[in-house]
Scaffold this active site. Structure first.
Site, PDB file in Angstrom:
ATOM      1  N   LYS A   1       6.585  -2.045   1.713  1.00 29.16           N
ATOM      2  CA  LYS A   1       5.431  -1.450   2.409  1.00 29.16           C
ATOM      3  C   LYS A   1       4.229  -2.387   2.287  1.00 29.16           C
ATOM      4  CE  LYS A   1       3.298   3.093   3.130  1.00 29.16           C
ATOM      5  NZ  LYS A   1       3.460   3.122   4.581  1.00 29.16           N
TER       6      LYS A   1
ATOM      7  N   ARG B   1      -7.270 -20.707  -1.181  1.00 32.69           N
ATOM      8  CA  ARG B   1      -6.154 -20.493  -0.249  1.00 32.69           C
ATOM      9  C   ARG B   1      -5.004 -21.471  -0.520  1.00 32.69           C
ATOM     10  NH1 ARG B   1      -4.420 -22.199   4.811  1.00 32.69           N
ATOM     11  NH2 ARG B   1      -3.485 -20.557   6.082  1.00 32.69           N
TER      12      ARG B   1
ATOM     13  N   GLU C   1      12.643   2.407  13.701  1.00 30.85           N
ATOM     14  CA  GLU C   1      11.680   3.393  13.199  1.00 30.85           C
ATOM     15  C   GLU C   1      10.436   3.323  14.072  1.00 30.85           C
ATOM     16  OE1 GLU C   1      10.106   2.493   9.253  1.00 30.85           O
ATOM     17  OE2 GLU C   1      10.201   0.347   9.669  1.00 30.85           O
TER      18      GLU C   1
ATOM     19  N   ARG D   1       7.865   3.934  -5.185  1.00 36.87           N
ATOM     20  CA  ARG D   1       7.985   2.967  -4.083  1.00 36.87           C
ATOM     21  C   ARG D   1       6.951   1.853  -4.220  1.00 36.87           C
ATOM     22  NH1 ARG D   1       7.620   5.092   1.989  1.00 36.87           N
ATOM     23  NH2 ARG D   1       5.420   5.284   1.417  1.00 36.87           N
TER      24      ARG D   1
ATOM     25  N   TYR E   1       0.821  -1.216   0.000  1.00 33.25           N
ATOM     26  CA  TYR E   1       0.000   0.000   0.000  1.00 33.25           C
ATOM     27  C   TYR E   1       0.849   1.258   0.000  1.00 33.25           C
ATOM     28  CZ  TYR E   1       0.954   0.891   4.978  1.00 33.25           C
ATOM     29  OH  TYR E   1       1.571   1.173   6.173  1.00 33.25           O
TER      30      TYR E   1
HETATM   31  N1  PDD Z   1       3.075   4.903   7.328  1.00 33.11           N
HETATM   32  N2  PDD Z   1       7.865   3.612   8.566  1.00 33.11           N
HETATM   33  C1  PDD Z   1       6.720   2.906   8.647  1.00 33.11           C
HETATM   34  C2  PDD Z   1       6.747   1.569   9.308  1.00 33.11           C
HETATM   35  C3  PDD Z   1       5.524   3.417   8.091  1.00 33.11           C
HETATM   36  O1  PDD Z   1       4.388   2.700   8.162  1.00 33.11           O
HETATM   37  C4  PDD Z   1       5.543   4.698   7.487  1.00 33.11           C
HETATM   38  C5  PDD Z   1       4.310   5.309   6.863  1.00 33.11           C
HETATM   39  C6  PDD Z   1       6.753   5.406   7.449  1.00 33.11           C
HETATM   40  C7  PDD Z   1       6.881   6.765   6.786  1.00 33.11           C
HETATM   41  O2  PDD Z   1       6.762   6.673   5.395  1.00 33.11           O
HETATM   42  P1  PDD Z   1       6.188   7.886   4.524  1.00 33.11           P
HETATM   43  O3  PDD Z   1       6.997   9.074   4.869  1.00 33.11           O
HETATM   44  O4  PDD Z   1       6.383   7.438   3.133  1.00 33.11           O
HETATM   45  O5  PDD Z   1       4.732   8.068   4.898  1.00 33.11           O
HETATM   46  C8  PDD Z   1       7.894   4.825   7.980  1.00 33.11           C
HETATM   47  C9  PDD Z   1       1.864   5.365   6.709  1.00 33.11           C
HETATM   48  C10 PDD Z   1       1.688   6.841   6.746  1.00 33.11           C
HETATM   49  C11 PDD Z   1       0.689   4.599   7.279  1.00 33.11           C
HETATM   50  O6  PDD Z   1       0.835   3.399   7.420  1.00 33.11           O
HETATM   51  O7  PDD Z   1      -0.365   5.187   7.545  1.00 33.11           O
END
Ligand code: PDD
Length: 290
Positions: A149, A100, A182, A52, A33
């Protein structure tokens, strides 16, 4: 509120937006996502988000169901139909639905695409930034490919729930080496007493945040010193400033880590300045008709 949701080529009313019971996103977390900020009816850093997304899909061998122009049209139309001026747009792509099976090579699936947009209050966000957030640290418990992601967000969800119970708004995952990786849904930063901006270097242990990347452009423009390296919770607690970055929170100052105040316990001046200048370097795609 979200009024309209895009699902596989059609725009549905919120309550009618459905995907198949055997969608692999639902059964295996087999989906990726993106979340992009919408500011003043412009999509922020869309190109970087799309790059990305393409990488996440490719890492999971999910064939991209659309080219960049088509993604842009879906995003644009979803934002328009939801009449979002300031908020976020969420785009999810799963491998699709099929009987599945752990092995995805043996089932033919068409990727499932979902897009929705939601407004948020810019004033409420700014008020949060001027107050600053608290952070709770906890041991890393996610997998070894946090650079992709994916929607496998249960560890992040549990961590953020635990943080909330202790009065914090974000969790910081700490690796076995003692270094902060993070946040549950953001990248982690500190500013040292020597005025160095520190954030962990990109690796498979963290997501390469788009807000992080654009902030690095801003840091360079401002002639500030950036150091990409690990830091411990103790170093963060002794730092002058700390903040998190994400598309939904931008640069959000942190004022407390595990109950200890950062600096004077108020949002840092540099963090707030970077927040205020962020959109001067971000790429903005203004939506047609606005
Ligand atoms: N999350 N690290 C993680 C684990 C994240 O889920 C996110 C973003 C970031 C920052 O990435 P970006 O700057 O591209 O938003 C770092 C989004 C906002 C969410 O899951 O809602």
């Amino acid at each position: 509120m979200t009024k309209v949701v895009y699902v596989n080529g059609t725009y549905h009313r919120y309550n009618d937006a459905l995907v198949h019971a055997e969608d692999r996103g639902f059964q295996f977390g087999d989906a990726v996502y993106e979340v992009c900020e919408i500011k003043n009816r412009a999509i922020v850093d869309e190109e970087r988000h799309m790059t990305r997304l393409a990488r996440s899909l490719s890492e999971l061998s999910i064939p991209s169901p659309m080219r960049i122009g088509a993604w842009q049209r879906v995003i644009q139309e979803t934002v328009r139909r939801n009449r979002v001026r300031d908020g976020i747009v969420y785009l999810q792509v799963s491998r699709g639905a099929g009987p599945r099976d752990f092995l995805f090579g043996s089932v033919e699936t068409e990727p499932t695409v979902v897009c929705l947009a939601r407004p948020h209050s810019r004033a409420a966000q700014q008020a949060n930034a001027e107050k600053g957030i608290s952070i709770k640290s906890m041991p890393e418990m996610r997998w070894a490919r946090c650079d992709i992601k994916t929607v496998m967000l249960l560890p992040a969800s549990l961590a953020k729930e635990e943080a909330k119970k202790s009065g914090a708004q974000e969790a910081w995952f700490v690796g076995a080496d003692g270094n902060v990786r993070e946040g549950g849904s953001s990248n982690a930063w500190i500013i040292t007493n020597d005025n160095e901006l520190i954030t962990p270097a990109v690796s498979s242990a963290i997501l390469r945040g788009i807000t992080r990347t654009t902030l690095i452009d801003l840091i360079e423009r401002e002639g500030l010193t950036l150091v990409e390296r690990g830091f411990t919770i103790e170093e963060a607690q002794a730092a002058r400033e700390a903040f998190i970055t994400s598309a939904s929170n931008l640069v959000m100052p942190a004022v407390q880590i595990d109950g200890k105040p950062i600096g004077n316990g108020h949002p840092g001046i540099t963090s707030l300045k970077l927040r205020a200048s962020f959109h001067e370097v971000a790429q903005m795609r203004q939506l047609a008709g606005s």
